[in-house]
Design an enzyme around this catalytic site. Structure first.
Site, short mmCIF file in Angstrom:
data_model
loop_
_atom_site.label_atom_id
_atom_site.label_comp_id
_atom_site.label_asym_id
_atom_site.label_seq_id
_atom_site.Cartn_x
_atom_site.Cartn_y
_atom_site.Cartn_z
N SER A 68 32.96 -40.01 25.29
CA SER A 68 34.00 -40.43 25.97
C SER A 68 35.04 -41.12 25.27
O SER A 68 36.46 -41.03 25.80
CB SER A 68 33.56 -41.39 27.09
OG SER A 68 32.82 -42.42 26.73
N ASP A 92 24.24 -32.75 23.75
CA ASP A 92 23.42 -33.53 24.50
C ASP A 92 22.63 -32.29 25.51
O ASP A 92 22.97 -32.37 26.32
CB ASP A 92 23.90 -34.60 25.01
CG ASP A 92 24.46 -35.59 24.17
OD1 ASP A 92 25.49 -35.90 24.32
OD2 ASP A 92 23.43 -36.10 23.42
N ASP A 124 24.57 -43.19 18.38
CA ASP A 124 24.84 -42.59 19.47
C ASP A 124 24.85 -43.48 20.91
O ASP A 124 23.90 -43.93 21.30
CB ASP A 124 23.92 -41.42 19.77
CG ASP A 124 24.07 -40.42 20.91
OD1 ASP A 124 23.14 -39.72 21.17
OD2 ASP A 124 25.27 -40.57 21.35
N MET A 166 17.02 -34.38 24.80
CA MET A 166 16.33 -35.39 25.46
C MET A 166 15.39 -34.50 26.83
O MET A 166 15.76 -34.53 27.81
CB MET A 166 17.51 -36.08 26.44
CG MET A 166 18.25 -37.28 25.26
SD MET A 166 19.80 -37.77 25.81
CE MET A 166 20.72 -36.29 25.02
N GLY A 216 21.02 -40.39 29.12
CA GLY A 216 21.07 -39.78 30.40
C GLY A 216 22.44 -39.47 30.68
O GLY A 216 22.70 -38.60 31.40
N PHE A 217 23.51 -40.30 30.20
CA PHE A 217 24.88 -40.11 30.51
C PHE A 217 25.76 -40.53 29.45
O PHE A 217 25.55 -41.44 28.74
CB PHE A 217 25.00 -40.82 32.08
CG PHE A 217 24.10 -40.86 32.98
CD1 PHE A 217 23.06 -41.48 33.05
CD2 PHE A 217 24.51 -39.70 33.96
CE1 PHE A 217 22.00 -41.01 34.12
CE2 PHE A 217 23.50 -39.50 34.95
CZ PHE A 217 22.14 -39.96 35.11
N GLY A 218 26.91 -39.90 29.58
CA GLY A 218 28.06 -40.40 28.80
C GLY A 218 28.95 -41.55 29.30
O GLY A 218 28.58 -41.79 30.82
N GLY A 219 29.84 -42.47 28.59
CA GLY A 219 30.65 -43.22 29.46
C GLY A 219 29.88 -44.53 29.61
O GLY A 219 30.53 -45.27 30.16
N MET A 265 19.80 -44.80 19.25
CA MET A 265 20.77 -44.79 20.52
C MET A 265 21.23 -46.11 20.83
O MET A 265 20.33 -47.18 20.95
CB MET A 265 19.77 -44.09 21.59
CG MET A 265 18.93 -42.91 21.50
SD MET A 265 20.48 -41.66 21.75
CE MET A 265 21.18 -42.29 23.35
N HIS A 268 28.06 -32.77 18.56
CA HIS A 268 26.77 -33.53 18.95
C HIS A 268 26.76 -33.00 20.32
O HIS A 268 27.45 -33.07 21.37
CB HIS A 268 26.78 -34.96 19.02
CG HIS A 268 25.69 -35.61 19.48
ND1 HIS A 268 24.63 -36.28 18.63
CD2 HIS A 268 25.15 -36.06 20.81
CE1 HIS A 268 23.73 -37.07 19.29
NE2 HIS A 268 24.08 -36.65 20.69
N SER A 274 30.57 -36.10 21.16
CA SER A 274 29.51 -35.45 21.93
C SER A 274 30.39 -34.47 23.13
O SER A 274 31.62 -35.09 23.52
CB SER A 274 28.63 -36.42 22.89
OG SER A 274 27.92 -35.93 24.11
N MET A 312 19.63 -32.11 28.51
CA MET A 312 18.82 -33.04 29.06
C MET A 312 18.11 -32.13 30.24
O MET A 312 18.65 -31.19 30.64
CB MET A 312 19.72 -33.98 29.82
CG MET A 312 20.49 -34.76 28.84
SD MET A 312 21.62 -35.87 29.78
CE MET A 312 22.66 -36.78 28.36
N HIS A 347 20.79 -32.75 20.26
CA HIS A 347 20.12 -33.88 20.66
C HIS A 347 19.24 -33.65 21.91
O HIS A 347 19.70 -33.51 23.22
CB HIS A 347 21.09 -35.20 20.92
CG HIS A 347 20.27 -36.31 21.62
ND1 HIS A 347 21.12 -37.37 21.97
CD2 HIS A 347 19.15 -36.86 21.58
CE1 HIS A 347 20.23 -38.42 22.30
NE2 HIS A 347 19.15 -37.89 22.22
C1 DX5 Z 1 23.52 -40.06 26.02
C2 DX5 Z 1 23.81 -39.11 24.99
C3 DX5 Z 1 25.17 -39.56 24.12
C4 DX5 Z 1 26.48 -39.58 24.99
C5 DX5 Z 1 27.69 -40.24 24.17
O1 DX5 Z 1 22.26 -39.61 26.60
O2 DX5 Z 1 22.90 -38.87 24.11
O3 DX5 Z 1 25.44 -38.68 23.32
O4 DX5 Z 1 26.95 -38.38 25.48
O5 DX5 Z 1 28.64 -40.41 25.00
P1 DX5 Z 1 29.49 -41.87 24.94
O6 DX5 Z 1 29.96 -41.81 23.56
O7 DX5 Z 1 30.61 -41.48 26.19
O8 DX5 Z 1 28.47 -42.86 25.19
ZN ZN Z 2 23.49 -37.83 22.21
#
Ligand code: DX5
Ligand code: ZN
Length: 233
Positions: free
Chosen positions: A204, A41, A181, A74, A148-151, A143, A39, A15, A43, A72
């Site tokens: 991440s 994302d 994911d 969202m 909503g966020f990475g990490g 999921m 990938h 991602s 939003m 993806h």
């Molecule tokens: C979260 C995203 C994921 C996210 C994955 O809403 O759909 O794709 O970016 O990032 P990591 O691997 O850091 O959780």
């Molecule tokens: Zn995603």
């Protein structure tokens, strides 16, 4: 539970959410040699409390690499925006079915646009919402974080639902890939693969702000080892 046939290659889909957007083309090109998809994302600040990017960013990434792109969504209106992402170069588009009364019409629209269709299952949403559509999907995106966020940390309590998804696809004789994911890294990847994941999103864990190529290579090596172990079973 694994697919009946041994999985020859477990796929890695970074991602870009935690990549350095000031150097996005470079970041993508740096890891492209050892991954299978990107990938993306998207939003809208409504379905999730965050806003990321739109079709123009997808177009820019399409110019930076030859790999397939999985968008993806969202967002609350996938039907309204799907064409713009397909035109921008998406190869697959996934949406969250609870945003629409008729997920089947979104899937049909995606197929009309000539892109692969996917349903994304939020951790708090039951798999049953996808079951009427399994035969029409190219990918089921499970999921393992709240979108909503990475990490974020991997939600281990979702793993039985991945196994359930694997069984449901096998029962329906449906060929959709299972993509996992959220929070996937060298510590959690084995659990996701063990439950049936074939495509692993890693944000991440790859775009870690230090050495994305080394990080992607480590993930690649782990997936190849897991696939070999699966071949032996
Ligand atoms: C979260 C995203 C994921 C996210 C994955 O809403 O759909 O794709 O970016 O990032 P990591 O691997 O850091 O959780
Ligand atoms: Zn995603």
């Amino acid at each position: 539970m694994r697919k009946d046939a041994a999985v020859t290659r477990l796929q890695l889909a970074p991602s870009i959410l935690t990549a350095d957007f000031a150097r996005l083309g470079e970041e993508v090109a740096t890891v492209a040699g050892c991954v299978d998809w990107f990938h993306l994302d998207v939003m809208d600040g409504h379905y999730v409390p965050n806003i990321t990017f739109g079709p123009s960013t997808v177009e820019a990434i399409k110019k930076s690499c030859d790999l397939p792109l999985h968008v993806h969504l969202m967002i609350e209106e996938p039907l309204r925006f799907a064409k713009a992402f397909a035109d921008a170069g998406a190869d697959r588009i996934s949406f969250h079915p609870e945003v629409t009364a008729d997920p089947g019409s979104v899937i049909a629209h995606l197929k009309e646009l000539g892109v692969g269709a996917g349903i994304a299952i939020h951790p708090d949403v039951a798999l049953e919402v996808a079951e009427p559509h399994l035969g029409d999907l190219d990918v089921l995106l499970m999921m393992t974080v709240r979108p909503g966020f990475g990490g974020q940390a991997f939600l281990h309590e979702v793993v039985p639902k991945i196994d359930q998804a694997r069984r449901a696809l096998t029962q329906a004789a449906a060929g959709a890939d299972i993509e996992v994911d959220g929070g996937v890294n060298l510590t959690t990847v084995d659990e996701a693969v063990g439950a049936g994941a074939e495509i692993l999103v890693a944000g991440s864990a790859v775009f870690d702000g230090k050495d994305p190529l080394a990080a992607a290579t480590r993930m690649r090596e782990r997936l190849d080892l897991l696939a070999r172990e699966d071949d032996r079973d």
